[in-house]
Design an enzyme around this catalytic site. Structure first.
Site, short mmCIF file in Angstrom:
data_model
loop_
_atom_site.label_atom_id
_atom_site.label_comp_id
_atom_site.label_asym_id
_atom_site.label_seq_id
_atom_site.Cartn_x
_atom_site.Cartn_y
_atom_site.Cartn_z
N ASP A 223 41.43 31.39 35.22
CA ASP A 223 39.88 31.22 36.08
C ASP A 223 40.46 30.15 35.54
O ASP A 223 39.89 28.86 36.61
CB ASP A 223 38.63 31.83 35.80
CG ASP A 223 38.71 33.35 36.51
OD1 ASP A 223 39.01 33.70 37.33
OD2 ASP A 223 37.81 34.16 35.52
N SER B 291 42.11 36.25 40.27
CA SER B 291 42.57 35.60 38.80
C SER B 291 44.24 36.53 38.17
O SER B 291 44.42 35.99 37.12
CB SER B 291 41.92 35.11 37.06
OG SER B 291 41.01 36.34 36.92
N HIS B 292 44.01 37.47 38.72
CA HIS B 292 45.70 38.93 38.38
C HIS B 292 45.16 39.12 39.12
O HIS B 292 46.44 40.45 39.12
CB HIS B 292 44.64 39.85 37.53
CG HIS B 292 44.33 39.19 36.20
ND1 HIS B 292 42.63 38.27 36.16
CD2 HIS B 292 44.94 38.60 34.72
CE1 HIS B 292 43.31 37.96 34.83
NE2 HIS B 292 44.42 38.23 33.77
P1 NDP Z 1 34.35 38.10 34.25
O1 NDP Z 1 33.39 37.99 33.76
O2 NDP Z 1 34.54 37.94 35.67
O3 NDP Z 1 33.81 39.73 34.20
C1 NDP Z 1 33.84 40.65 33.45
C2 NDP Z 1 32.41 42.06 33.79
O4 NDP Z 1 31.44 42.07 34.00
C3 NDP Z 1 33.93 43.04 34.80
O5 NDP Z 1 33.93 43.89 35.27
C4 NDP Z 1 32.75 42.30 36.16
O6 NDP Z 1 32.26 43.31 37.30
C5 NDP Z 1 31.35 42.50 35.59
N1 NDP Z 1 30.39 41.11 36.03
C6 NDP Z 1 30.77 40.16 36.37
N2 NDP Z 1 29.07 39.31 37.16
C7 NDP Z 1 28.16 40.63 37.20
C8 NDP Z 1 26.94 40.96 36.80
N3 NDP Z 1 26.14 39.27 37.31
N4 NDP Z 1 26.28 41.54 36.39
C9 NDP Z 1 27.18 43.02 35.96
N5 NDP Z 1 28.43 42.32 35.65
C10 NDP Z 1 28.77 41.82 36.55
O7 NDP Z 1 36.06 38.76 33.74
P2 NDP Z 1 36.57 37.83 33.17
O8 NDP Z 1 36.66 36.62 33.76
O9 NDP Z 1 35.96 37.65 31.68
O10 NDP Z 1 38.11 38.69 33.02
C11 NDP Z 1 38.60 38.50 33.63
C12 NDP Z 1 40.06 39.70 34.27
O11 NDP Z 1 40.93 39.06 33.57
C13 NDP Z 1 40.04 41.60 33.31
O12 NDP Z 1 40.39 42.16 34.10
C14 NDP Z 1 40.16 41.48 32.32
O13 NDP Z 1 41.72 42.66 31.85
C15 NDP Z 1 41.72 39.89 32.04
N6 NDP Z 1 41.90 39.66 31.93
C16 NDP Z 1 43.72 40.15 30.87
C17 NDP Z 1 44.50 39.19 30.01
C18 NDP Z 1 45.52 39.97 29.55
O14 NDP Z 1 46.50 39.01 28.74
N7 NDP Z 1 45.83 40.58 30.23
C19 NDP Z 1 43.58 38.03 29.09
C20 NDP Z 1 42.25 37.76 29.69
C21 NDP Z 1 41.75 39.12 30.90
P3 NDP Z 1 32.90 43.20 38.64
O15 NDP Z 1 35.15 43.38 38.38
O16 NDP Z 1 32.51 43.87 39.81
O17 NDP Z 1 33.15 42.00 39.13
#
Ligand code: NDP
Length: 336
Positions: A187, A46-47
């Site tokens: 996403d 997604s990024h």
């Molecule tokens: P996710 O929900 O995919 O993941 C969030 C965190 O939880 C990650 O560190 C991930 O690790 C971890 N994780 C995921 N699944 C599990 C699990 N089953 N058990 C334990 N840990 C887990 O992320 P989001 O969709 O909320 O966000 C995605 C990205 O979007 C982020 O990097 C965020 O910075 C970015 N974002 C940027 C914005 C901006 O304005 N610049 C705005 C909103 C979001 P892992 O990485 O290993 O999957």
């Protein structure tokens, strides 16, 4: 689907060429290309390259200044301020990084408040390296009004991510990075492209009714915060620290309607760094591993960051997988 494998260095060079063609300085092109390629390499789809259209549209419409030179102000012993001058946030962090680290070593804790900035990426690419150097890092960014506060009827907050990175004594750092909305906006866009429904509880349509249709969320609807009133309070805190404290815009305060296609929120970012070497009786990294071991004993097999670290090893070994369509699209963007 036809796939190509491309090395990290090749992808960085290709993305850099795109940023330069869309009018950024050499330094900004290098910083953003590295950041975006790292997301793609680690499977943070997604990024990764998916965001190139948002970057180039923001540049092409004049919404963000790709040539901006950030300005750094030393506000106090543990407080740095950066004005990104309507440029991207990452070059402001790059400018402040050395001073931020020095202040953290001296004071034990320091913060960097970035304003007048644009951030379209994941946070972890900037903060994982701090943990690898032995610091604890916490960062938050607000974005654009697309999330309804708990109990409200219209969008006020952004998807407002928060990232935390901490060292361990021997293994990979502990890193989590997550939107405080039910899901990241990228996403939702990917689900819409692929014709997938969203999980129940993700968002509302333009009339405020719950929906699982990503197009309804994107077309006048909104996301919900994660975790009801608790996530909503965390998102409110992120607005306060990323905007009120930094001097940046709240997610609802900027108007990009005159720049159709612009995708980079014009807000602020807060970074807090803590010197983990000053921890109490035992080294922080050792204590961190005690916690991880206990979680493993409790049955936890998936830790935050783990998916990315595994994907990174795979990409380093075999190259970054892109479809031939994705690759030719990027090559087209680079050539014009
Ligand atoms: P996710 O929900 O995919 O993941 C969030 C965190 O939880 C990650 O560190 C991930 O690790 C971890 N994780 C995921 N699944 C599990 C699990 N089953 N058990 C334990 N840990 C887990 O992320 P989001 O969709 O909320 O966000 C995605 C990205 O979007 C982020 O990097 C965020 O910075 C970015 N974002 C940027 C914005 C901006 O304005 N610049 C705005 C909103 C979001 P892992 O990485 O290993 O999957």
């Amino acid at each position: 689907m036809d796939q190509s494998r491309i090395s990290f260095a090749e992808l960085v060079a290709l993305l850099e060429a795109i940023f330069l063609r869309f009018g950024t300085s050499r330094q900004t092109a290098a910083i953003l290309a590295d950041n975006c390629a790292r997301c793609e390499r680690d499977g943070a789809k997604s990024h990764g390259i998916f965001r190139m259209k948002g970057y180039t549209d923001s540049l092409a419409t004049g919404w963000v200044d790709g040539m901006a030179q950030p300005v750094l102000e030393d506000a106090a012993a543990g407080f740095l301020r950066a004005d990104a001058q309507n440029g991207f946030a990452q070059p402001a962090l790059a400018l402040a990084r050395e001073d931020l680290v020095e202040k953290t070593r001296t004071n034990g804790i320091a913060l960097l408040a970035i304003r007048n900035s644009h951030h379209l990426s994941a946070l972890w690419p900037d903060f994982e390296p701090f943990a690898e150097e032995g610091f604890i890092a916490l960062s938050m960014v607000n974005s654009f009004a697309c999330t309804v506060p708990h109990g409200g009827q219209s969008a006020v907050f952004g998807t407002n991510p928060i990232a935390f990175a901490a060292p361990t004594s021997s293994g990979d750092p502990i890193v989590f990075d997550m939107a405080t909305s039910s899901m990241a906006n990228g996403d939702v866009q990917i689900a819409a492209r692929q014709g997938r429904q969203l999980p129940p509880g993700s968002g509302v349509d333009s009339k405020g009714n719950p929906t699982t249709d990503p197009n309804a969320v994107l077309d006048g609807g909104a996301l919900l915060p994660f975790g009801g009133h608790k996530g909503s309070s965390i998102s409110m805190m992120i607005e306060l620290l990323s905007a009120a404290l930094t001097g940046g815009n709240y997610s609802f305060e900027f108007d990009w309607s005159g720049h159709p296609g612009a995708a980079t929120p014009h807000t602020g970012q807060l970074i807090i760094l803590i010197n983990a070497a000053l921890a109490g009786a035992a080294p922080f990294g050792v204590r961190a591993e005690t916690l991880i071991d206990e979680m493993k004993s409790a049955g936890v097999t998936r830790f935050p960051g783990q998916h990315r670290f595994a994907k990174r090893k795979e990409s380093d070994a075999t190259g970054i997988a892109l479809t031939t369509d994705e690759l030719s699209w990027l090559e087209g963007l680079a050539k014009g």
